[in-house]
Design a protein around this motif. Structure first.
Motif, short mmCIF file in Angstrom:
data_model
loop_
_atom_site.label_atom_id
_atom_site.label_comp_id
_atom_site.label_asym_id
_atom_site.label_seq_id
_atom_site.Cartn_x
_atom_site.Cartn_y
_atom_site.Cartn_z
N GLU A 1 38.56 38.10 47.00
CA GLU A 1 37.92 37.58 45.79
C GLU A 1 38.81 37.89 44.58
O GLU A 1 39.68 38.75 44.65
N ARG B 1 46.01 38.16 37.92
CA ARG B 1 44.89 38.34 38.86
C ARG B 1 45.35 37.91 40.24
O ARG B 1 46.34 37.21 40.42
N GLN C 1 40.46 39.43 41.43
CA GLN C 1 40.47 40.77 40.85
C GLN C 1 41.71 40.95 39.99
O GLN C 1 42.72 40.28 40.20
N TYR C 2 41.60 41.86 39.02
CA TYR C 2 42.72 42.13 38.13
C TYR C 2 43.74 43.02 38.83
O TYR C 2 43.39 43.91 39.61
N PHE D 1 35.67 33.80 35.78
CA PHE D 1 36.55 34.96 35.70
C PHE D 1 37.36 34.93 34.41
O PHE D 1 38.00 33.91 34.09
N ALA E 1 41.08 46.61 35.99
CA ALA E 1 40.24 46.64 37.19
C ALA E 1 39.10 47.63 37.03
O ALA E 1 37.97 47.39 37.48
N SER F 1 31.57 36.53 39.74
CA SER F 1 33.01 36.59 39.52
C SER F 1 33.68 35.23 39.63
O SER F 1 34.88 35.11 39.41
N LYS G 1 36.76 46.17 34.12
CA LYS G 1 36.05 44.97 34.58
C LYS G 1 35.57 44.11 33.41
O LYS G 1 34.37 43.89 33.23
N THR H 1 34.38 41.01 31.39
CA THR H 1 33.65 39.83 31.86
C THR H 1 33.42 38.85 30.72
O THR H 1 33.33 39.24 29.55
N ASN I 1 43.74 36.79 44.39
CA ASN I 1 42.63 36.52 45.31
C ASN I 1 42.84 37.42 46.51
O ASN I 1 43.68 37.13 47.36
#
Length: 412
Positions: free
Chosen positions: A388, A383, A390-391, A89, A397, A86, A400, A402, A385
């Motif tokens: 970590e 996004r 994440q959306y 990102f 989310a 991740s 996911k 990528t 933090n």
């Protein structure tokens, strides 16, 4: 007891920085001489000089040796195995009609190794790149290597002098006044907000020596009041909870402490919210997120005024106190008397939340792209933090999305 005394003496010597400064000056001079006959060797030495110290004269003297597009990093082999997870990102997917996507690189090790595993020219035809360094001080191999590319790269530069340095370089690296501390989601702290305070101070860090727990313990002993302090941390660089307990016994402050090790993130937030203030005593960091999370918990903060790092810009009259180490006791007493008068959460939501930072970064990229007559019809995804990346959008989310790393990987 003897080991603790030796440890504290060692820390005092290290923090004087005399050896590091002398070595930095020597490397700077040698690097400038070496550059005349070996570009790679010279730049490598100059970069190491800048890494060793935060001295402005050294860094800007190193900058005078910098030549756009000609920097050759001193490293050749990767630190990682090219498995970034991740830390690469996806902020925006490329489209079939030719509109470029946006990819974010997090942490210096990922930033360092990404060009060793990825065909950057092929990548740049499909994506714009944003890099988020995990440490303050950007005149480094892992950052400077990107100046050899022709395409723009946005560098999150929360610490003001890092921003100024990148701007002075006038390269393809475009600084943006953001850092890891600017991507906290205010929603994650809503369930823990409380006016009831169990602790006077929370110190959320690892147990590493550069976090300087002894500075807090010394202040607590000098204040000589029955304060309640929460320490949250993990083993780091060989330093353990036992080392922190030894330090506490040396300063005779053990009864004041609740020590929490490796607790879940929701528990970290709960303890933070139950504290009157949060404190950070390191001299240099990347862009500390613990204080940013404290602000979102509506907990004001105390930070040393000579701290080097991105979180410093977020310590304002609304969010906390900047103090010298000499005046730390007075700052703690002042904070404990007045903590209810701060508006840390409101300021953080208005100025340093993941929602505000998404708009800031999006505007910076969009302005450049449209100014160069390239298409931009879709904004980047929000996004956070937490901790970590994440959306924020629930559909994203779950999906996911990528970055398809394999399409751009260099065959080795």
């Amino acid at each position: 007891m003897l080991n603790t005394k030796l440890y504290l003496l060692k820390r005092k010597i290290i923090e004087l920085n005399l050896v590091r400064k002398s070595l930095a000056f020597s490397l700077l001079i040698a690097g400038k001489l070496a550059y005349s006959f070996n570009n790679k060797l010279g730049f490598g030495m100059v970069s190491k000089a800048a890494r060793l110290t935060s001295n402005d004269s050294i860094i800007y003297s190193a900058l005078s040796s910098f030549k756009k597009g000609s920097y050759i990093p001193s490293f050749e082999s990767p630190e990682t195995q090219g498995e970034f997870g991740s830390r690469v990102f996806l902020l925006k997917e490329k489209s079939a009609d030719g509109e470029k996507g946006v990819v974010l690189l997090k942490f210096n090790s990922t930033i360092r190794d990404f060009p060793l595993f990825v065909d950057m020219e092929k990548f740049s035809k499909d994506y714009f790149l944003v890099i988020e360094p995990s440490w303050t001080g950007l005149f480094l191999d892992e950052i400077l290597q990107y100046t050899k590319f022709k395409f723009p790269i946005w560098v999150l530069s929360a610490y003001e002098k890092d921003y100024e340095l990148l701007a002075a370089m006038q390269s393809n690296l475009i600084p943006v006044r953001l850092g890891p501390c600017d991507w906290v989601d205010p929603q994650i702290t809503e369930s823990v907000l409380t006016p009831e305070k169990k602790y006077d101070i929370v110190f959320n860090s690892n147990w590493a020596s550069w976090k300087r727990h002894q500075v807090l313990f010394s202040a607590l002993k000098a204040i000589n009041k029955p304060l309640k302090v929460a320490l949250i941390g993990v083993e780091w660089e060989g330093r353990t909870k036992r080392d922190i307990e030894d330090l506490a016994r040396f300063y005779d402050v053990t009864p004041l402490l609740d020590i929490h090790e490796r607790i879940p993130f929701p528990e970290v937030l709960r303890i933070t919210a139950e504290s009157k203030c949060a404190i950070l005593l390191s001299l240099k960091e990347g862009s500390n997120r613990a204080l940013a999370e404290a602000m979102m918990c509506d907990v004001p903060v105390i930070l040393l005024d000579d701290h080097i790092g991105g979180i410093r810009k977020n310590v304002t009259a609304a969010t906390g106190i900047l103090t010298s180490e000499k005046n730390l006791c007075a700052a703690i007493n002042n904070m404990l008397e007045n903590y209810k008068n701060f508006t840390a959460r409101k300021w953080a939501i208005d100025n340093a939340s993941c929602f505000v930072s998404t708009k800031t970064l999006n505007a910076a990229i969009k302005e450049y792209v449209q100014g160069n007559n390239q298409p931009w019809s879709r904004d980047i995804w929000a996004r956070a933090n937490s901790p970590e990346p994440q959306y924020l959008d629930k559909a994203l989310a779950n999906e996911k999305p990528t970055f398809n790393y394999s399409l751009y990987q260099i065959n080795t």
